[in-house]
Design an enzyme around this catalytic site. Structure first.
Site, PDB file in Angstrom:
ATOM      1  CD  GLU A 188      30.000 -32.553  44.138  1.00  0.00           C
ATOM      2  OE1 GLU A 188      29.723 -32.703  45.349  1.00  0.00           O
ATOM      3  OE2 GLU A 188      30.561 -33.432  43.467  1.00  0.00           O
ATOM      4  CG  ASN A 219      30.592 -33.242  39.667  1.00  0.00           C
ATOM      5  OD1 ASN A 219      30.408 -32.032  39.736  1.00  0.00           O
ATOM      6  ND2 ASN A 219      30.380 -34.053  40.692  1.00  0.00           N
ATOM      7  CE  LYS A 253      33.752 -35.363  42.833  1.00  0.00           C
ATOM      8  NZ  LYS A 253      32.403 -35.493  43.447  1.00  0.00           N
ATOM      9  CD  GLU A 288      30.206 -37.799  42.486  1.00  0.00           C
ATOM     10  OE1 GLU A 288      30.871 -37.120  41.707  1.00  0.00           O
ATOM     11  OE2 GLU A 288      30.267 -37.682  43.730  1.00  0.00           O
ATOM     12  CB  CYS A 325      32.899 -33.056  46.330  1.00  0.00           C
ATOM     13  SG  CYS A 325      32.157 -33.898  47.756  1.00  0.00           S
ATOM     14  CG  ASN A 342      26.231 -31.955  46.771  1.00  0.00           C
ATOM     15  OD1 ASN A 342      25.010 -31.875  46.795  1.00  0.00           O
ATOM     16  ND2 ASN A 342      26.992 -31.061  46.144  1.00  0.00           N
TER      17      ASN A 342
HETATM   18  N1  CDV Z   1      30.202 -35.620  46.152  1.00  0.00           N
HETATM   19  C1  CDV Z   1      31.233 -36.304  46.664  1.00  0.00           C
HETATM   20  O1  CDV Z   1      32.290 -36.403  46.043  1.00  0.00           O
HETATM   21  N2  CDV Z   1      31.044 -36.857  47.883  1.00  0.00           N
HETATM   22  C2  CDV Z   1      32.029 -37.689  48.534  1.00  0.00           C
HETATM   23  C3  CDV Z   1      31.371 -38.689  49.424  1.00  0.00           C
HETATM   24  C4  CDV Z   1      30.747 -39.785  48.652  1.00  0.00           C
HETATM   25  C5  CDV Z   1      32.334 -39.325  50.403  1.00  0.00           C
HETATM   26  C6  CDV Z   1      33.003 -36.869  49.358  1.00  0.00           C
HETATM   27  O2  CDV Z   1      34.202 -37.123  49.267  1.00  0.00           O
HETATM   28  O3  CDV Z   1      32.586 -36.024  50.158  1.00  0.00           O
END
Ligand code: CDV
Length: 314
Positions: free
Chosen positions: A52, A112, A129, A148, A174, A199
């Site tokens: 990501e 994203n 996303k 975000e 993510c 991330n």
């Molecule tokens: N980049 C993300 O979406 N990170 C989230 C963190 C903030 C919990 C994740 O779900 O990994």
């Protein structure tokens, strides 16, 4: 299983990134990604999965009063001069890749985004996303920010899947992996392989006692559950290590349709994790335990689409 012996084998290189610092330019980052692609090619991979927001540091940790100040972190075209070498390498070597980046559209919308690029170097699919974690305004109670919701709109493309690499491929990003709905929507489209980047901070800014081990467990748990419950492969790729003093977990993993992690990163740095994923291995559970036609009871699932928050009985 050896590539080519039987089954529909896609040799996947899960290309974990080590940290990317605020001062690292796109060219330097792309040079690192290109090295991983070359290694993947040398190891016979068909598809390389990047993380990501692979081109930059995880900038949502920084607050800007004027969100336009964050626009330099976004890409206004893809490919662009900085990322062109990845596309050229893909086309020249018959290898595909997926890549996460911050997208700024000509209409001024921010997403994203993750793209799937085929082995001719053409964008075969795009995903934006859907589940954006964090918050939209500065929150002093947090030990670090996760903005975000300030910098991105929720994705407007749903969870598309496409025929690619000899199978049915879907994408998410993510935080999406934590939501069973993400995988089930793609499962209902017959997905055989889900590729995703993440991330994920190793600490919880609102719960400092939460251990890194707990967070890694949850990272793997949701990908393993998504794979098993939809009988598909899941490839989850981290950006890891310390970015500007903020630690991101590693744990890049390839999960099989039984929910087992079959290959995993050992480091918190740039690292390629290779596995032969047999897409035919998706068939058994799709035809038995998770034969959706035979077993799903949609008359009891309507609440999932009609309600967001939980309403316990009075
Ligand atoms: N980049 C993300 O979406 N990170 C989230 C963190 C903030 C919990 C994740 O779900 O990994």
């Amino acid at each position: 299983m050896a590539k080519g012996s039987r089954g529909r084998i896609v040799r996947i290189g899960a290309a974990q990134s080590g940290p990317v610092q605020k001062s690292d330019g796109r060219q330097a980052v792309v040079a690192r990604l290109l090295e991983l692609m070359k290694q993947a090619k040398a190891e016979g991979c068909d598809l390389v999965v990047f993380t990501e927001l692979a081109l930059t540091t995880f900038f949502p940790r920084y607050y800007a009063e004027d969100r336009a100040d964050m626009d330099p972190w976004f890409e206004t075209a893809m490919p662009n001069p900085a990322t062109r070498p990845l596309f050229d390498f893909a086309a020249g070597n018959g290898i595909g890749f997926s890549l996460g980046y911050a997208e700024l559209t000509p209409e001024g919308r921010h997403f994203n985004t993750q793209i799937l690029v085929d082995n001719n170097g053409r964008i075969a699919a795009k995903y934006r996303k859907v589940h954006l974690p964090g918050h939209a305004d500065y929150e002093p109670r947090r030990s670090f920010q996760h903005l975000e919701k300030r910098y991105f709109e929720p994705g407007d493309l749903g969870f598309p899947v496409s025929r690619a690499f000899g199978g049915v491929v879907g994408q998410c990003i993510c935080n999406d992996r934590r939501w069973p709905e993400t995988f089930r929507v793609m499962g209902l489209k017959g997905v055989e392989l889900v590729v995703l980047g993440y991330n994920t901070p190793s600490t919880n800014s609102l719960r400092p006692e939460e251990t890194a081990a707990t967070r890694m467990h949850q990272n793997h748990l949701c990908m393993q559950a998504g794979a098993y419950q939809n009988s598909c492969w899941v490839v989850g790729v981290a950006k890891a290590g310390s970015e500007d003093g903020h630690h991101l977990m590693a744990g890049t993993a390839i999960v099989d349709p039984d929910g087992f992690i079959v290959a995993q990163a050992d480091t918190e740095d740039d690292e390629l994790v290779v596995h032969d994923c047999d897409l035919d291995a998706c068939r058994f559970l799709k035809e038995t335990t998770f034969n959706f036609v035979a077993h799903r009871r949609t008359e009891h699932y309507k609440i999932i689409c009609e309600q967001t928050g939980a309403k316990p009985p009075k």
